[in-house]
Design an enzyme around this catalytic site. Structure first.
Site, PDB file in Angstrom:
ATOM      1  CB  CYS A   1      13.039   9.100   8.349  1.00  0.00           C
ATOM      2  SG  CYS A   1      13.973   7.859   7.466  1.00  0.00           S
TER       3      CYS A   1
ATOM      4  CD  GLU B   1      10.634  13.106  11.126  1.00  0.00           C
ATOM      5  OE1 GLU B   1       9.436  12.843  11.371  1.00  0.00           O
ATOM      6  OE2 GLU B   1      11.396  12.295  10.609  1.00  0.00           O
TER       7      GLU B   1
ATOM      8  CE  LYS C   1      -1.648   3.030   2.040  1.00  0.00           C
ATOM      9  NZ  LYS C   1      -1.337   4.437   1.641  1.00  0.00           N
TER      10      LYS C   1
ATOM     11  CB  ALA D   1       2.648   7.531   0.172  1.00  0.00           C
TER      12      ALA D   1
ATOM     13  CD  GLU E   1      12.986   0.611   9.734  1.00  0.00           C
ATOM     14  OE1 GLU E   1      13.529   1.637  10.174  1.00  0.00           O
ATOM     15  OE2 GLU E   1      13.489  -0.520   9.828  1.00  0.00           O
ATOM     16  CG  LEU E   2       7.769   4.175  13.550  1.00  0.00           C
ATOM     17  CD1 LEU E   2       7.170   4.022  14.934  1.00  0.00           C
ATOM     18  CD2 LEU E   2       6.689   4.052  12.482  1.00  0.00           C
TER      19      LEU E   2
ATOM     20  N   GLY F   1       6.756   5.156   8.129  1.00  0.00           N
ATOM     21  CA  GLY F   1       5.989   6.399   8.110  1.00  0.00           C
ATOM     22  C   GLY F   1       6.100   7.101   9.448  1.00  0.00           C
TER      23      GLY F   1
END
Ligand code: NAP
Length: 503
Positions: A306, A404, A196, A198, A272-273, A250
């Protein structure tokens, strides 16, 4: 929203298809290019100029159920099930070579939908494709173990078996690499997948799937659904017993939601943030290297990375000199439409992101930080362009410090001592990446160990590689991608006890 039978949509589709054979306007389920069950579609927009550059299915939970069912069937289907590790490796290699051959076309699609400069898009194709090459090689090395038993006439054998159906949810900032980092590992392990991508960047993902189809993955092994209504689909992935694992890249907020919602079925989850990367320059640093690294680490992809440096900590002895050099380099960056030659900074991805950058800079100004470069929208270029910005004296109460930014804004803080800067760098619930510059070998080892991060760049600002484990600590995530560790997210470890053996 455009409907499938509208004249405008049909005309747009014709124009788009003539632009590139890899530009798809359908999703892919069970080996077929399909529309949404409800026929709904949504536009993909070029952030540099607001033009529609693609139209893709706006799918809902029913389509997600279709895709997961196909993936589940393919998992147990004799063709994929009977593939050896070498067969899976060969298929991944074929996919890798097809992407390599089509690198220019994929880069153009990526720049058009994400706004990133074409040179960076090319770089991402090379970097992202390296994950397929790497995992093609790793597919043949998913070794089990035979462990010496403490009991006579017994053997302890350990197998690594595929996790099952993996749902992969990816962000817009690396439309290719975030896909290959997950798919490479999942397919190498023998899983089947439902992606899925973005809402802002589905076209690059669809182009990759077109090439996966050409590579020859059996029907149902690789599936992709597109939507601008992610939440119900995410919820379905979390709760469905047919989905064995979720891999998400995300925001920390959505990561937490998926983590919570997956807990009911104790589902495997890899997250994975977001980060809040410190970039520390000690007085012993080679300043030229540090400045060069600061520019690429901060301004790559318009700061929408990120692992982008979020807070620059400069030791007071070199503070002014660093800023002088840094300012010269940043002022020279060329901003514009990423498809134009020489452009180094493109637009922000969308209005939400643009407004966030404006708000955070205003917040810092109000808290007495000093804008020494930029600090304004570049309306003359388009609605989503923001000037490369440097802000000094950023207080720890500013949003630029605590959150961030995900934009082209460098926030600078002066420090005096090593303990003081370590404390400040670790004063966040995020722990993805960080960087520091020092020529003092004692300090290098000490600081590298003390930073609460998953990844540390020492005298280096660009640290990603397929060979290295990517991931964070604290609220920056769970699990690692890339490297041989990346496979672990997609395998179950099974212990088989052979008893009563007659030797
Ligand atoms: P996001 O809003 O969390 O979206 C990421 C993906 O999740 C998109 O596909 C999005 O779909 C989907 N999504 C949104 N809400 C969802 C829900 N309720 N359930 C399931 N899926 C949902 O993050 P983003 O703004 O696109 O990306 C920026 C963030 O990603 C930053 O925080 C950045 O640090 C992080 N990031 C981390 C890494 C890493 O490796 N650690 C790498 C890149 C980015 P839609 O697009 O349709 O909303």
């Amino acid at each position: 929203m455009l409907r499938s039978n509208s004249f405008r949509q049909k005309r747009a589709l014709c124009q788009l298809r003539s632009f590139s054979s890899l530009l798809k306007s359908h999703a892919y389920i069970n080996g077929k290019w399909v529309e949404a069950g409800n026929k709904d579609m949504f536009n993909v927009i070029n952030p540099a100029n607001g033009n529609v550059v693609g139209i893709v299915p706006n799918m809902d939970v029913n389509d997600a159920v279709r895709a997961v069912s196909a993936a589940k069937k393919a998992l147990n289907n004799s063709e994929w099930h009977s593939f050896t590790a070498k067969d899976r490796s060969d298929l991944l290699k074929k996919w890798f070579y097809l992407i390599k051959q089509n690198a220019d076309e994929i880069s153009s699609i990526m720049t058009t939908e994400s706004g990133k400069p074409i040179s960076e898009a090319r770089g991402e194709v090379t970097y992202g494709n390296a994950f397929l090459e790497w995992f093609a090689e790793q597919a043949r090395r998913i070794y089990g173990e035979v462990i010496p038993s403490p009991i006579k006439n017994r053997e302890i054998v350990v197998l690594k078996q595929p996790l099952g159906v993996a749902a992969l949810i990816t962000p817009w900032n690396f439309p290719l690499a975030m896909i290959t980092r997950k798919t490479g590992a999942a397919l190498a392990a023998g899983c089947t997948i439902v992606m899925k991508p973005a809402e802002d960047t589905p076209l690059t993902a669809l182009a990759l799937v077109k090439l996966a189809e050409e590579a020859g993955f059996p029907d149902g092994v690789v599936n992709i659904i597109t939507t601008n209504k992610a939440a119900p689909i995410g919820d379905y992935f979390c709760k469905s017993l047919d989905v064995n694992g979720i891999s998400f890249t995300g925001s920390t907020e959505v990561g937490k939601l998926l983590f919570r919602n997956s807990s009911g079925g104790i589902k495997r989850i890899s997250l994975e943030l977001g980060g809040n990367a410190p970039f520390i320059v000690f007085k012993s640093a080679n300043l030229e290297n540090a400045v060069e690294a600061a520019v690429s680490c901060k301004f790559r992809n318009c700061g929408q990375t990120c692992i982008s440096a979020n807070r620059f900590f400069l030791q007071h002895e070199i503070h002014d000199e660093f800023i002088e050099l840094f300012k010269q380099r940043v002022a020279a960056l060329k901003v514009g439409d990423g498809s134009k030659p020489g452009v180094q900074i493109g637009p922000l991805i969308n209005t939400t992101q643009f407004n966030k950058v404006c708000t955070y800079v205003e917040d810092a100004r109000l808290k007495c930080a000093k804008v020494i470069l930029g600090g304004k929208a570049l309306n003359e270029l388009g609605e989503l362009f923001y000037s490369p910005t440097i802000i000094t004296n950023v207080p720890s109460s500013a949003k630029l410090y605590t959150e961030e930014i995900f934009g082209p804004v460098a926030s600078i803080i002066k420090f005096k001592t090593e303990p003081e800067v370590i404390k400040a760098a670790n004063d966040t619930r995020r722990g993805l990446a960080g960087y520091f510059f020092s020529e003092d070998i004692q300090q290098v080892f000490r600081v590298a160990k003390l930073l609460e991060l998953g990844m540390v760049g020492v005298n280096e600002g660009l640290i990603s590689a397929a060979e290295a484990p990517f991931g964070g600590v604290k609220e920056s995530g769970i699990g690692r991608e890339g490297c041989h560790h990346g496979i672990d997210e997609y395998v179950e470890v099974k212990y088989i006890c052979f008893g009563n053996l007659k030797y």
